[in-house]
Scaffold this active site. Structure first.
Site, mmCIF file in Angstrom:
data_model
loop_
_atom_site.group_PDB
_atom_site.id
_atom_site.type_symbol
_atom_site.label_atom_id
_atom_site.label_comp_id
_atom_site.label_asym_id
_atom_site.label_seq_id
_atom_site.Cartn_x
_atom_site.Cartn_y
_atom_site.Cartn_z
ATOM 1 N NE ARG A 151 -1.974 -1.516 3.561
ATOM 2 C CZ ARG A 151 -1.687 -2.913 4.037
ATOM 3 N NH1 ARG A 151 -2.700 -3.460 3.271
ATOM 4 N NH2 ARG A 151 -1.566 -3.230 5.106
ATOM 5 C CD GLU A 263 10.913 3.412 16.814
ATOM 6 O OE1 GLU A 263 9.451 3.807 17.211
ATOM 7 O OE2 GLU A 263 10.973 3.503 15.813
ATOM 8 C CG HIS A 281 7.204 5.794 14.520
ATOM 9 N ND1 HIS A 281 7.932 4.221 15.537
ATOM 10 C CD2 HIS A 281 6.514 5.577 13.631
ATOM 11 C CE1 HIS A 281 7.204 3.506 14.634
ATOM 12 N NE2 HIS A 281 6.384 3.719 13.396
ATOM 13 C CB ALA A 284 0.581 6.261 11.398
HETATM 14 P P1 NAD Z 1 2.091 -3.876 2.861
HETATM 15 O O1 NAD Z 1 1.628 -5.186 3.561
HETATM 16 O O2 NAD Z 1 0.914 -2.782 2.302
HETATM 17 O O3 NAD Z 1 2.921 -4.104 1.944
HETATM 18 C C1 NAD Z 1 4.156 -4.474 2.173
HETATM 19 C C2 NAD Z 1 5.355 -5.067 1.410
HETATM 20 O O4 NAD Z 1 6.401 -5.413 1.569
HETATM 21 C C3 NAD Z 1 4.276 -6.066 1.142
HETATM 22 O O5 NAD Z 1 4.041 -5.930 -0.463
HETATM 23 C C4 NAD Z 1 5.332 -7.231 1.307
HETATM 24 O O6 NAD Z 1 5.149 -8.645 0.247
HETATM 25 C C5 NAD Z 1 6.748 -6.481 1.002
HETATM 26 N N1 NAD Z 1 7.802 -7.203 1.515
HETATM 27 C C6 NAD Z 1 7.400 -7.995 3.435
HETATM 28 N N2 NAD Z 1 8.212 -8.902 3.170
HETATM 29 C C7 NAD Z 1 9.378 -8.739 2.258
HETATM 30 C C8 NAD Z 1 11.017 -8.836 1.789
HETATM 31 N N3 NAD Z 1 11.642 -9.478 2.500
HETATM 32 N N4 NAD Z 1 11.595 -8.104 0.752
HETATM 33 C C9 NAD Z 1 11.286 -7.234 -0.199
HETATM 34 N N5 NAD Z 1 9.764 -6.677 0.394
HETATM 35 C C10 NAD Z 1 9.303 -8.082 1.381
HETATM 36 O O7 NAD Z 1 2.098 -2.868 4.293
HETATM 37 P P2 NAD Z 1 2.266 -1.365 4.452
HETATM 38 O O8 NAD Z 1 0.508 -0.825 4.153
HETATM 39 O O9 NAD Z 1 2.603 -1.195 2.539
HETATM 40 O O10 NAD Z 1 3.179 -1.367 5.056
HETATM 41 C C11 NAD Z 1 4.387 -0.974 5.168
HETATM 42 C C12 NAD Z 1 5.180 -0.816 6.126
HETATM 43 O O11 NAD Z 1 4.649 0.424 6.463
HETATM 44 C C13 NAD Z 1 5.169 -1.779 7.704
HETATM 45 O O12 NAD Z 1 6.622 -2.327 7.547
HETATM 46 C C14 NAD Z 1 4.604 -0.114 8.413
HETATM 47 O O13 NAD Z 1 4.555 -1.248 9.368
HETATM 48 C C15 NAD Z 1 5.207 0.088 8.546
HETATM 49 N N6 NAD Z 1 4.049 1.544 8.550
HETATM 50 C C16 NAD Z 1 4.952 2.331 9.014
HETATM 51 C C17 NAD Z 1 4.358 3.651 9.789
HETATM 52 C C18 NAD Z 1 5.253 5.162 11.071
HETATM 53 O O14 NAD Z 1 4.314 5.471 11.647
HETATM 54 N N7 NAD Z 1 6.158 5.369 10.234
HETATM 55 C C19 NAD Z 1 3.375 3.608 9.861
HETATM 56 C C20 NAD Z 1 2.534 3.097 8.855
HETATM 57 C C21 NAD Z 1 2.745 1.951 8.682
#
Ligand code: NAD
Length: 315
Positions: A151, A263, A281, A284
Site C-alpha cells: 500500500r 525508540e 516515528h 501515521a
Molecule cells: P503492505 O503489507 O501493504 O506492504 C508491505 C510489502 O512488503 C508487501 O508487498 C510485501 O510483499 C513486502 N515484503 C515483505 N517482506 C519483504 C521482503 N523480505 N523483501 C521485500 N519485500 C517484502 O504494508 P504497508 O501498509 O505498505 O506498510 C509498509 C510498512 O510501513 C510496514 O512495515 C508498516 O509497519 C510501516 N508503517 C510505518 C508507519 C510509520 O509511522 N512510520 C506507519 C504505518 C506503517
C-alpha cells in the site's frame, strides 16, 4: 445497559466512540498502566489499543471475557498473537488508515534530504544565513528505488512519478511486483539490481526475520555512491551501525529516518549526524490518519462482537 463492554487503552480519536456506543458501553482509559489493565481487563468483551499497550500473556490470562482486540493502526507486534489465539481472542487492525500519511511523510523526507530543509531552518533559528553551504539537488529526473510494493510503497511511487522521478521497485513476492508493474512502474527481481541504479532508496517493508538488517554494510557497498536513503517503515530493517559508517564514508550522502531499532533512540551519533534527518516515528501522525484508524477499528471491533464478516482479521 449494552450487551458488551469495550475498553480503550491508548489515545484514540473520538470518532470511534459513537460507532462503539451503538452496541457497547465504552470506557476510555487512555494511558492506563499495565498493572491496572491486568486488574480490570476481566470485565471487558473488547479492547482497543494503539502501540503503547502491550497485550502480553499475563494480561490476556486475566481477560476471561475478551472476544476481540482491535489495533488502531497496522503493526500488531505489541500483541501476543499466540496467547490471543490460544484463548480464542480475535485480533483485528486498521491497515489502510495510515497509508497516505506515511506516503506523504516519505515524500517530505525526500525533499528534506535533497534540500537540507531542517539544517536551513536550524541555521536561521541560530541566526546563521547558510545559503552558500546548502546547495541541494532536485528530485526531478532522479531514480527512486522502492523496496516493498504494498500500500505505502505504491502510494509513494505514484507521488514520486508525479514529481518527475523514475521509479523502480522490488518486492519479495511475485504478486506484489506484478501489481506494481501493471501501474506502469519498472520492477526488478533482485535487490542487487535495484541497488545498482537508484539515486534515492525508500523502504516500505514490515520487520520480519527476513527483513531485519536488510540494509547492512554489504548492501550499502552495492549501492551507487552518494545514494540517499529514506526509511519510514520499521526500526530494525536497517543496520544502524553500518548506516553510520556508510554516511561517514560518503557512500550514503544522506538519510531520513522516521523509525529506529530502539525508540526513542536518544541523541545517538546516527541521529546527530549532519546528513541525517530524524523524525520521532510520526509516519501515521496526521489528524486524518488517526480519525480513519479510529473509525476503521471501531467498525471492525463492532463487526467482530456481532460475529459478522471481518475485513482485517489478523487472527
Ligand atoms: P503492505 O503489507 O501493504 O506492504 C508491505 C510489502 O512488503 C508487501 O508487498 C510485501 O510483499 C513486502 N515484503 C515483505 N517482506 C519483504 C521482503 N523480505 N523483501 C521485500 N519485500 C517484502 O504494508 P504497508 O501498509 O505498505 O506498510 C509498509 C510498512 O510501513 C510496514 O512495515 C508498516 O509497519 C510501516 N508503517 C510505518 C508507519 C510509520 O509511522 N512510520 C506507519 C504505518 C506503517
Amino acid at each position: 445497559m449494552s450487551d458488551w463492554k469495550v475498553i480503550i487503552t491508548d489515545g484514540l480519536s473520538k470518532k470511534a466512540i459513537p460507532i462503539l456506543e451503538e452496541v457497547a458501553d465504552v470506557d476510555d482509559r487512555g494511558g492506563i498502566s499495565a498493572e491496572e489493565l491486568a486488574q480490570v481487563i476481566g470485565g471487558y468483551d473488547a479492547a482497543i489499543v494503539r502501540g503503547r499497550t502491550k497485550m502480553r500473556a499475563n494480561i490476556l490470562e486475566a481477560a476471561k471475557k475478551l472476544k476481540v482486540i482491535g489495533r488502531a493502526g497496522v503493526g500488531v507486534d505489541n500483541i501476543d498473537l499466540s496467547a490471543a489465539q490460544q484463548r480464542g481472542i480475535t485480533v483485528v487492525n486498521a491497515p489502510t488508515a495510515s497509508t497516505l500519511a506515511v506516503a506523504e511523510l516519505t515524500i517530505g523526507l525526500m525533499f528534506a534530504v535533497a534540500r537540507f530543509i531542517p539544517r536551513a531552518d536550524a541555521g536561521m533559528k541560530a541566526g546563521q544565513w547558510l545559503k552558500k553551504q546548502l546547495k541541494g539537488t532536485e528530485l526531478n529526473g532522479k531514480t527512486l528505488g522502492v523496496i516493498g510494493l504494498g500500500r505505502i510503497g505504491t502510494a509513494v511511487a505514484e507521488r514520486a512519478a508525479a514529481l518527475g522521478m523514475d521509479v523502480v521497485g522490488y518486492d519479495a513476492f511475485d504478486a506484489a511486483r506484478a501489481a506494481f508493474a501493471t501501474k506502469g512502474f519498472a520492477v526488478v527481481d533482485s535487490l542487487d539490481a535495484l541497488y545498482r541504479q537508484v539515486d534515492y532508496l525508500t523502504l516500505h517493508i514490515p520487520l520480519t526475520p527476513q527483513t531485519r538488517n536488510l540494509l547492512d554494510g554489504q548492501a550499502f557497498g552495492k549501492m551507487k555512491p552518494g545514494v540517499r536513503l529514506i526509511c519510514a517503515a520499521r526500526g530494525g530493517v536497517i543496520d544502524e551501525t553500518a548506516l553510520l559508517g556508510a554516511l561517514e564514508s560518503g557512500q550514503v550522502a544522506g538519510a531520513a529516518l522516521d523509525v529506529f531499532a530502539e525508540e526513542p533512540p536518544g541523541p545517538t551519533a546516527l541521529v546527530s549526524h549532519p546528513n541525517v534527518v530524524a523524525t520521532p516515528h510520526i509516519g501515521a501522525q496526521t489528524k486524518e490518519a488517526q480519525d480513519r484508524a479510529a473509525v476503521d477499528i471501531a467498525t471492525e471491533v463492532v463487526a467482530a462482537l456481532k460475529g459478522e464478516t471481518l475485513r482485517w482479521k489478523v487472527i
